[in-house]
Design a protein around this motif. Structure first.
Motif, PDB file in Angstrom:
ATOM      1  N   LEU A  47      75.477  42.310  96.326  1.00 15.77           N
ATOM      2  CA  LEU A  47      74.545  42.063  97.261  1.00 15.77           C
ATOM      3  C   LEU A  47      73.095  42.422  96.911  1.00 15.77           C
ATOM      4  CD1 LEU A  47      76.384  43.178 100.516  1.00 15.77           C
ATOM      5  CD2 LEU A  47      75.641  40.790 100.291  1.00 15.77           C
ATOM      6  N   ARG A  48      72.920  43.679  96.227  1.00 17.13           N
ATOM      7  CA  ARG A  48      71.721  44.012  95.916  1.00 17.13           C
ATOM      8  C   ARG A  48      71.221  43.107  94.623  1.00 17.13           C
ATOM      9  NH1 ARG A  48      72.148  50.675  96.241  1.00 17.13           N
ATOM     10  NH2 ARG A  48      71.420  50.634  98.660  1.00 17.13           N
ATOM     11  N   VAL A  49      71.967  42.979  93.745  1.00 21.89           N
ATOM     12  CA  VAL A  49      71.606  41.938  92.674  1.00 21.89           C
ATOM     13  C   VAL A  49      71.108  40.734  93.138  1.00 21.89           C
ATOM     14  CG1 VAL A  49      72.517  40.611  90.535  1.00 21.89           C
ATOM     15  CG2 VAL A  49      72.966  43.125  90.748  1.00 21.89           C
ATOM     16  N   TYR A  50      71.848  39.984  93.971  1.00 24.46           N
ATOM     17  CA  TYR A  50      71.443  38.804  94.896  1.00 24.46           C
ATOM     18  C   TYR A  50      70.017  38.759  95.156  1.00 24.46           C
ATOM     19  CZ  TYR A  50      70.765  35.882  99.083  1.00 24.46           C
ATOM     20  OH  TYR A  50      69.859  34.922  99.784  1.00 24.46           O
ATOM     21  N   HIS A  51      69.563  40.127  96.031  1.00 24.21           N
ATOM     22  CA  HIS A  51      68.158  40.129  96.601  1.00 24.21           C
ATOM     23  C   HIS A  51      67.240  40.363  95.527  1.00 24.21           C
ATOM     24  CE1 HIS A  51      68.977  40.459 100.758  1.00 24.21           C
ATOM     25  NE2 HIS A  51      69.891  40.845 100.848  1.00 24.21           N
ATOM     26  N   ALA A  52      67.846  41.013  94.398  1.00 22.08           N
ATOM     27  CA  ALA A  52      66.935  41.299  92.975  1.00 22.08           C
ATOM     28  C   ALA A  52      66.672  39.947  92.530  1.00 22.08           C
ATOM     29  CB  ALA A  52      67.504  42.132  92.067  1.00 22.08           C
ATOM     30  N   LEU A  53      67.259  38.947  92.399  1.00 23.32           N
ATOM     31  CA  LEU A  53      67.376  37.624  91.887  1.00 23.32           C
ATOM     32  C   LEU A  53      66.269  36.858  92.749  1.00 23.32           C
ATOM     33  CD1 LEU A  53      70.888  36.653  90.941  1.00 23.32           C
ATOM     34  CD2 LEU A  53      68.759  37.065  89.137  1.00 23.32           C
ATOM     35  N   VAL A  54      66.300  37.157  93.982  1.00 20.85           N
ATOM     36  CA  VAL A  54      65.386  36.334  94.822  1.00 20.85           C
ATOM     37  C   VAL A  54      63.882  36.979  94.768  1.00 20.85           C
ATOM     38  CG1 VAL A  54      64.530  35.982  97.062  1.00 20.85           C
ATOM     39  CG2 VAL A  54      67.124  35.815  96.438  1.00 20.85           C
ATOM     40  N   LEU A  55      63.871  38.626  94.584  1.00 19.25           N
ATOM     41  CA  LEU A  55      62.866  39.124  94.420  1.00 19.25           C
ATOM     42  C   LEU A  55      61.761  38.551  93.109  1.00 19.25           C
ATOM     43  CD1 LEU A  55      63.210  42.427  96.066  1.00 19.25           C
ATOM     44  CD2 LEU A  55      62.160  40.695  97.137  1.00 19.25           C
ATOM     45  N   LEU A  56      62.823  38.921  91.928  1.00 18.71           N
ATOM     46  CA  LEU A  56      62.350  38.312  90.369  1.00 18.71           C
ATOM     47  C   LEU A  56      61.650  36.886  90.689  1.00 18.71           C
ATOM     48  CD1 LEU A  56      64.887  40.020  88.561  1.00 18.71           C
ATOM     49  CD2 LEU A  56      62.542  40.706  88.483  1.00 18.71           C
ATOM     50  N   ALA A  57      62.448  35.958  91.386  1.00 22.72           N
ATOM     51  CA  ALA A  57      61.939  34.680  91.330  1.00 22.72           C
ATOM     52  C   ALA A  57      60.658  34.486  92.203  1.00 22.72           C
ATOM     53  CB  ALA A  57      63.053  33.718  92.176  1.00 22.72           C
ATOM     54  N   ASP A  58      60.368  35.501  93.118  1.00 20.10           N
ATOM     55  CA  ASP A  58      59.384  35.507  93.759  1.00 20.10           C
ATOM     56  C   ASP A  58      58.122  36.400  92.981  1.00 20.10           C
ATOM     57  OD1 ASP A  58      60.212  34.020  95.867  1.00 20.10           O
ATOM     58  OD2 ASP A  58      60.619  35.593  96.958  1.00 20.10           O
ATOM     59  N   GLY A  59      58.265  36.396  91.859  1.00 15.98           N
ATOM     60  CA  GLY A  59      57.271  37.147  91.136  1.00 15.98           C
ATOM     61  C   GLY A  59      57.091  38.874  90.928  1.00 15.98           C
ATOM     62  N   HIS A  60      57.937  39.551  91.654  1.00 19.42           N
ATOM     63  CA  HIS A  60      58.106  40.878  91.710  1.00 19.42           C
ATOM     64  C   HIS A  60      58.515  41.404  90.390  1.00 19.42           C
ATOM     65  CE1 HIS A  60      57.613  41.390  96.141  1.00 19.42           C
ATOM     66  NE2 HIS A  60      58.191  40.177  96.136  1.00 19.42           N
ATOM     67  N   ASP A  61      57.920  42.577  89.964  1.00 14.39           N
ATOM     68  CA  ASP A  61      58.371  43.062  88.641  1.00 14.39           C
ATOM     69  C   ASP A  61      59.733  43.950  88.868  1.00 14.39           C
ATOM     70  OD1 ASP A  61      57.583  45.829  89.532  1.00 14.39           O
ATOM     71  OD2 ASP A  61      55.742  45.495  88.767  1.00 14.39           O
ATOM     72  N   THR A  62      60.040  44.638  87.906  1.00 14.85           N
ATOM     73  CA  THR A  62      61.365  45.255  87.819  1.00 14.85           C
ATOM     74  C   THR A  62      61.150  46.413  88.474  1.00 14.85           C
ATOM     75  OG1 THR A  62      61.917  44.443  85.498  1.00 14.85           O
ATOM     76  CG2 THR A  62      62.981  46.228  86.033  1.00 14.85           C
ATOM     77  N   THR A  63      60.153  47.342  88.294  1.00 15.42           N
ATOM     78  CA  THR A  63      59.929  48.615  89.244  1.00 15.42           C
ATOM     79  C   THR A  63      60.067  48.229  90.660  1.00 15.42           C
ATOM     80  OG1 THR A  63      58.839  49.563  87.367  1.00 15.42           O
ATOM     81  CG2 THR A  63      58.873  50.570  89.632  1.00 15.42           C
ATOM     82  N   GLN A  64      59.171  47.269  91.150  1.00 12.39           N
ATOM     83  CA  GLN A  64      59.190  46.974  92.502  1.00 12.39           C
ATOM     84  C   GLN A  64      60.745  46.561  93.206  1.00 12.39           C
ATOM     85  OE1 GLN A  64      56.265  43.870  92.105  1.00 12.39           O
ATOM     86  NE2 GLN A  64      54.472  45.134  93.047  1.00 12.39           N
ATOM     87  N   THR A  65      61.349  45.709  92.257  1.00 15.49           N
ATOM     88  CA  THR A  65      62.698  44.981  92.513  1.00 15.49           C
ATOM     89  C   THR A  65      63.642  46.117  92.652  1.00 15.49           C
ATOM     90  OG1 THR A  65      61.990  42.973  91.558  1.00 15.49           O
ATOM     91  CG2 THR A  65      64.273  43.402  91.956  1.00 15.49           C
ATOM     92  N   ALA A  66      63.557  47.124  91.995  1.00 14.84           N
ATOM     93  CA  ALA A  66      64.630  48.000  91.724  1.00 14.84           C
ATOM     94  C   ALA A  66      64.394  49.000  93.147  1.00 14.84           C
ATOM     95  CB  ALA A  66      64.471  49.287  90.644  1.00 14.84           C
ATOM     96  N   TYR A  67      63.309  49.393  93.381  1.00 15.59           N
ATOM     97  CA  TYR A  67      63.231  50.171  94.682  1.00 15.59           C
ATOM     98  C   TYR A  67      63.395  49.726  95.994  1.00 15.59           C
ATOM     99  CZ  TYR A  67      61.157  53.694  91.618  1.00 15.59           C
ATOM    100  OH  TYR A  67      61.121  54.897  90.644  1.00 15.59           O
ATOM    101  N   ALA A  68      62.869  48.344  95.950  1.00 16.41           N
ATOM    102  CA  ALA A  68      63.217  47.274  97.263  1.00 16.41           C
ATOM    103  C   ALA A  68      64.749  47.079  97.288  1.00 16.41           C
ATOM    104  CB  ALA A  68      62.394  46.055  96.791  1.00 16.41           C
ATOM    105  N   CYS A  69      65.508  47.092  96.461  1.00 16.71           N
ATOM    106  CA  CYS A  69      66.969  46.874  96.537  1.00 16.71           C
ATOM    107  C   CYS A  69      67.876  47.944  96.480  1.00 16.71           C
ATOM    108  CB  CYS A  69      67.494  45.967  95.295  1.00 16.71           C
ATOM    109  SG  CYS A  69      66.685  44.362  95.369  1.00 16.71           S
ATOM    110  N   GLY A  70      67.124  49.265  96.559  1.00 20.26           N
ATOM    111  CA  GLY A  70      67.938  50.385  96.694  1.00 20.26           C
ATOM    112  C   GLY A  70      68.229  51.300  95.541  1.00 20.26           C
TER     113      GLY A  70
END
Length: 249
Positions: A183-206
């Motif tokens: 589930l978290r990787v799914y959210h990470a893919l969406v955030l990365l597609a929206d332009g978020h960087d790796t660090t932002q995505t990591a914390y936003a997904c837990g």
């Protein structure tokens, strides 16, 4: 929601797609192909700047691949066939196609052969049937960064850890850790597609730190978040076509 008499392949030439069916949700990042068999009720959703291609298969070709929703990694050859079949004049036999009907059938057969050789990707999130699991799924979708344990979530909905673990094993075939990670990787893919960087995505997904996120992401997607973002940009440039849905039959 819709369904089709023929099964179809959905390819993300760039961006991220999700395909929702009664069986669950298939995550389709760039260079992956999602298969939805005939008569499955479904809908698609695009995340970010997405170039979606659709190819329908005849029953004789569809029977050669799984009878359930699945996601495959597109080989270089499969990708080129998909792009050729869904070019500006190739998605409709009546629109002066560049390929004859017989040539299109041969290309489709090559595509199916490539998918038969590919391994299914762990990118299908099964849909739980039990009300208790559905309640937990809603909480996880809404707050992917929440690190509550299964026991803590169980208290919220009135179910024991043992009961929930059994339901996860019987219905979804995975542990709570595996389910939440997907589930978290799914959210990470969406955030990365929206332009978020790796660090932002990591914390936003837990994830507690970027390195843990990179490890989990790589284990499921097969490449690091940074390389995935780079490959998305390269693939999007290579397609050189507008961001529209195209289909081939």
């Amino acid at each position: 929601m819709q369904s089709h008499a023929r099964g179809h392949l959905v390819y993300a030439a760039s961006g991220v797609l999700t395909v929702h069916t009664e069986r669950g949700t298939s995550i389709v990042p760039a260079n992956r192909v999602a298969w939805t068999p005939a008569e499955f009720t479904h809908h698609h959703r695009a995340h970010g700047d997405t170039d979606m291609r659709i190819v329908f298969l005849t029953p004789s070709l569809a029977r050669l691949i799984p009878d359930h929703p699945a996601v495959f990694l597109a080989s270089g050859l499969a990708r080129e066939v998909l792009l050729a079949l869904t070019g500006p004049r190739n998605y409709d036999d009546a629109a002066a196609p560049d390929y004859s009907r017989s040539a299109r059938h041969r290309l489709l057969r090559v595509l199916v052969d490539e998918l038969r050789e590919a391994h299914e990707q762990p990118l299908h999130l099964p849909e739980p049937r039990d009300d208790r699991l559905q309640a937990i799924a809603r909480m996880l979708y809404e707050t992917p960064a929440d690190n509550a344990t299964l026991a803590e979530l169980g208290k919220t909905i009135g179910a024991s850890t043992r009961t929930l673990s059994r339901l996860l094993r019987n219905e979804l075939g995975m542990t709570f850790y595996e389910w939440r990670t997907q589930l978290r990787v799914y959210h990470a893919l969406v955030l990365l597609a929206d332009g978020h960087d790796t660090t932002q995505t990591a914390y936003a997904c837990g994830w507690a730190n970027p390195s843990s996120f990179i490890s989990a992401f790589t284990n499921i997607i097969g490449t690091t978040p940074g390389r995935y973002r780079t490959s998305r940009q390269t693939t999007a440039h290579a397609s050189q076509l507008p961001t529209v849905a195209k289909s081939s039959g």
